[in-house]
Write a protein that holds these residues in place. Sequence first.
Motif, PDB file in Angstrom:
ATOM      1  N   SER A 133       0.801  -1.222   0.000  1.00 56.71           N
ATOM      2  CA  SER A 133       0.000   0.000   0.000  1.00 56.71           C
ATOM      3  C   SER A 133       0.833   1.270   0.000  1.00 56.71           C
ATOM      4  N   MET A 134       2.158   1.137   0.044  1.00 57.00           N
ATOM      5  CA  MET A 134       3.032   2.314   0.071  1.00 57.00           C
ATOM      6  C   MET A 134       3.510   2.679  -1.326  1.00 57.00           C
ATOM      7  N   LEU A 135       3.675   3.969  -1.566  1.00 57.82           N
ATOM      8  CA  LEU A 135       4.261   4.414  -2.819  1.00 57.82           C
ATOM      9  C   LEU A 135       5.732   4.012  -2.868  1.00 57.82           C
ATOM     10  N   ILE A 136       6.169   3.538  -4.019  1.00 57.94           N
ATOM     11  CA  ILE A 136       7.552   3.095  -4.159  1.00 57.94           C
ATOM     12  C   ILE A 136       8.521   4.217  -3.801  1.00 57.94           C
ATOM     13  N   GLU A 137       8.183   5.434  -4.217  1.00 56.85           N
ATOM     14  CA  GLU A 137       9.072   6.569  -3.987  1.00 56.85           C
ATOM     15  C   GLU A 137       9.286   6.854  -2.503  1.00 56.85           C
ATOM     16  N   ASP A 138       8.386   6.363  -1.648  1.00 55.14           N
ATOM     17  CA  ASP A 138       8.477   6.656  -0.224  1.00 55.14           C
ATOM     18  C   ASP A 138       9.374   5.699   0.542  1.00 55.14           C
ATOM     19  N   TRP A 139       9.821   4.621  -0.091  1.00 56.19           N
ATOM     20  CA  TRP A 139      10.626   3.671   0.679  1.00 56.19           C
ATOM     21  C   TRP A 139      11.750   3.002  -0.111  1.00 56.19           C
ATOM     22  N   ALA A 140      11.679   3.003  -1.429  1.00 52.64           N
ATOM     23  CA  ALA A 140      12.607   2.192  -2.227  1.00 52.64           C
ATOM     24  C   ALA A 140      13.845   2.941  -2.696  1.00 52.64           C
ATOM     25  N   ARG A 172       6.806  -3.579  -9.275  1.00 46.61           N
ATOM     26  CA  ARG A 172       5.622  -3.222 -10.053  1.00 46.61           C
ATOM     27  C   ARG A 172       5.113  -1.845  -9.626  1.00 46.61           C
ATOM     28  N   LYS A 173       4.842  -1.011 -10.623  1.00 49.49           N
ATOM     29  CA  LYS A 173       4.314   0.324 -10.364  1.00 49.49           C
ATOM     30  C   LYS A 173       3.118   0.547 -11.287  1.00 49.49           C
ATOM     31  N   GLY A 174       1.952   0.689 -10.684  1.00 43.58           N
ATOM     32  CA  GLY A 174       0.757   0.828 -11.505  1.00 43.58           C
ATOM     33  C   GLY A 174       0.274  -0.523 -12.006  1.00 43.58           C
ATOM     34  N   GLY A 175      -0.153  -0.558 -13.269  1.00 43.95           N
ATOM     35  CA  GLY A 175      -0.686  -1.787 -13.843  1.00 43.95           C
ATOM     36  C   GLY A 175       0.386  -2.810 -14.136  1.00 43.95           C
TER      37      GLY A 175
END
Length: 215
Positions: A104-111, A144-147
């Motif tokens: 449920s987290m945005l990739i930009e916030d942790w990766a 995976r980001k989005g679809g």
Amino acid sequence: MAEAVQRALMQHGALLDAEALVSASTMAGAVAAALPFLPQAQRLAISSVKGGWTELTAEFFRSMAERIVRADLSGVDGPGESPTIGPAKPASRPLAERAFELQSMLIEDWAGEVAGSTYLEEKFRIPRSTLHRWQRRGEVVALRKGGRKHVFPLAQFVDGRPAPGISDVLAAITKPRLAWFWLTRPSIELDGRIPIEMLREDMIEDVVRVARSLS
């Protein structure tokens, strides 16, 4: 990184005893290593601070010292154990507990910094066909980001190739998000070192062993 800071302090004649010098270098190195993995909003906020770092740092150490004293007085730790300061490190929790929240987290916030195949082809000179072949074989972390779109964490690449040992970690921790989360956080099982940094330095055996035990 800590060793580089220590050399710099010594070259500038920092008046610290040996123990304090090692502590200062370790902390400075840890801060520098952690910054790239902070959410973008936090990095921007830190960059906006133009002065007052001495006061902020002093306040931080005063706070930490008080918490250590309180922990010692409360006796929450057993004999010979170090007090637990602040919230537990994410790496200390079972990886399975992180699965749902990572989804449920945005990739930009942790990766950390990530990029798509176009950027990697233009900047890293990695052909798309090669990147997709690595992905099919489980040799590169693809998030995976989005679809159907995937992005690739940049910190995993060394000289245009995935760091050695990435495929072994992915074989052990089969969910890419969990694997990358573990790779980029200090690991208790590795004495607080960051697994991806160890892989980038060809320290593969210990990282793979711990990844297999965690799986």
